[in-house]
Design a protein around this motif. Structure first.
Motif, PDB file in Angstrom:
ATOM      1  N   GLY A 102      14.139  -4.051   0.922  1.00 46.16           N
ATOM      2  CA  GLY A 102      13.527  -2.799   1.340  1.00 46.16           C
ATOM      3  C   GLY A 102      13.791  -1.691   0.341  1.00 46.16           C
ATOM      4  N   GLY A 167       0.530  -1.771  -1.676  1.00 43.96           N
ATOM      5  CA  GLY A 167       0.856  -2.545  -0.481  1.00 43.96           C
ATOM      6  C   GLY A 167       0.132  -3.870  -0.460  1.00 43.96           C
ATOM      7  N   LEU A 241      -0.506   2.653   5.544  1.00 40.37           N
ATOM      8  CA  LEU A 241       0.735   2.290   6.230  1.00 40.37           C
ATOM      9  C   LEU A 241       0.734   0.814   6.595  1.00 40.37           C
ATOM     10  CD1 LEU A 241       3.421   3.118   7.537  1.00 40.37           C
ATOM     11  CD2 LEU A 241       2.135   3.703   9.611  1.00 40.37           C
ATOM     12  N   ALA A 242      -0.392   0.318   7.088  1.00 36.00           N
ATOM     13  CA  ALA A 242      -0.497  -1.092   7.455  1.00 36.00           C
ATOM     14  C   ALA A 242      -0.291  -1.994   6.240  1.00 36.00           C
ATOM     15  CB  ALA A 242      -1.860  -1.366   8.088  1.00 36.00           C
ATOM     16  N   VAL A 244       1.368  -1.263   3.422  1.00 35.78           N
ATOM     17  CA  VAL A 244       2.761  -1.169   2.959  1.00 35.78           C
ATOM     18  C   VAL A 244       3.699  -1.944   3.886  1.00 35.78           C
ATOM     19  CG1 VAL A 244       4.700   0.412   2.614  1.00 35.78           C
ATOM     20  CG2 VAL A 244       2.431   1.010   1.739  1.00 35.78           C
ATOM     21  N   VAL A 245       3.512  -1.793   5.189  1.00 35.89           N
ATOM     22  CA  VAL A 245       4.351  -2.530   6.145  1.00 35.89           C
ATOM     23  C   VAL A 245       4.119  -4.034   5.995  1.00 35.89           C
ATOM     24  CG1 VAL A 245       4.737  -3.007   8.597  1.00 35.89           C
ATOM     25  CG2 VAL A 245       4.518  -0.642   7.805  1.00 35.89           C
ATOM     26  N   TYR A 248       5.965  -5.211   2.967  1.00 39.82           N
ATOM     27  CA  TYR A 248       7.408  -5.239   3.207  1.00 39.82           C
ATOM     28  C   TYR A 248       7.814  -6.460   4.030  1.00 39.82           C
ATOM     29  CZ  TYR A 248      11.863  -4.060   5.420  1.00 39.82           C
ATOM     30  OH  TYR A 248      13.143  -4.104   5.896  1.00 39.82           O
ATOM     31  N   VAL A 249       7.067  -6.735   5.087  1.00 35.00           N
ATOM     32  CA  VAL A 249       7.384  -7.878   5.959  1.00 35.00           C
ATOM     33  C   VAL A 249       7.316  -9.190   5.182  1.00 35.00           C
ATOM     34  CG1 VAL A 249       6.577  -9.230   7.937  1.00 35.00           C
ATOM     35  CG2 VAL A 249       6.685  -6.732   8.093  1.00 35.00           C
TER      36      VAL A 249
END
Length: 257
Positions: A102, A167, A241-242, A244-245, A248-249
């Motif tokens: 992260g 992302g 945001l979707a 990038v998240v 990350y996941v």
């Protein structure tokens, strides 16, 4: 490794890769040059417009016409920032040096986004002022209602395009795959879905279609979009945001390769 050291490392990576510098430079040049060209053509054709088209004439939005192409360079920048490490194999060394994934990812995104924001804002203001100078007596003033919002919004739009691409590239990992999906999507598919009557109701909620709304000052007479400038940028921010998240996941769950 401390966060400040990770940030410093990511800054070194970005500025030392020639391709990322060139793509940002290209975004600036293309956006400004095409904006001035479209502004000049619009000025010459204004007298031929009908009364209805003159009421919808938006000098501010016209000066941003170059962003439709300039954003492609920002997409390339966003992809290269992330996927260069995968294509060169450096990702293994990076994750070994920064085990907290992260911290690694968000440091990279923070540095690249800050750089994209600075370049995008400068480009947006330059595009506006040069475009309005080209339009002559048809120009808008930065003090007119909604104009400053549109100019700042133009910089935010380009920045969000770059961050969305970062992302997406984190999820897809490889540059050719990322560009092979993102470039056709933004350059072709989104425009078709957003302008064809049968798909317009869906297309207007895509990130670029919604986000570009922030750059409009004059609303077209036949416009029935269910959100305003800031609402459109909010929709785009949700997409970012979707992405990038999602990146990350996936970065947390899979092996470095």
């Amino acid at each position: 490794m401390a966060v400040t050291q990770v940030v410093r490392s990511e800054w070194t990576k970005i500025r030392s890769v020639a391709s990322t510098v060139w793509t940002l430079s290209l975004a600036v040049v293309v956006t400004i040059a095409l904006g001035m060209l479209i502004s000049a053509l619009s000025k010459n054709e204004f007298e031929t417009l009908g009364a209805r088209d003159r009421l919808s004439f938006d000098p501010t939005f016209i000066s941003f016409a170059g962003m439709s192409i300039g954003q492609l360079a920002m997409i390339v920048f966003g992809v290269l920032v992330v996927s260069n490490e995968y294509s060169t194999g450096m990702i293994r060394a990076s994750l070994a040096a920064v085990p907290r994934r992260g911290t690694f990812l968000f440091s990279k995104l923070a540095v690249a986004t800050a750089l994209a924001l600075a370049v995008s804002m400068a480009t947006s203001f330059a595009t506006f002022f040069l475009g309005q100078a080209t339009l002559g007596e048809l120009k808008a003033s930065i003090g007119d209602d909604g104009v400053l919002r549109a100019v700042i919004g133009g910089g935010l739009y380009m920045t969000l395009i770059a961050l969305f691409s970062m992302g997406a590239a984190t999820m897809l990992r490889f540059p050719l795959l990322s560009l092979g999906i993102l470039m056709p999507f933004f350059f072709l598919i989104s425009n078709i879905l957003g302008n064809v009557d049968a798909t317009k109701q869906v297309g207007q909620f895509l990130p670029d279609q919604a986000g570009s709304r922030i750059m409009r000052v004059v609303t077209p007479l036949d416009d029935d979009t269910p959100y305003g400038p800031w609402g459109g940028l909010g929709i785009m921010a949700f997409w970012v945001l979707a992405a990038v998240v999602g990146g990350y996941v996936l970065l947390k769950r899979r092996d470095a390769q």
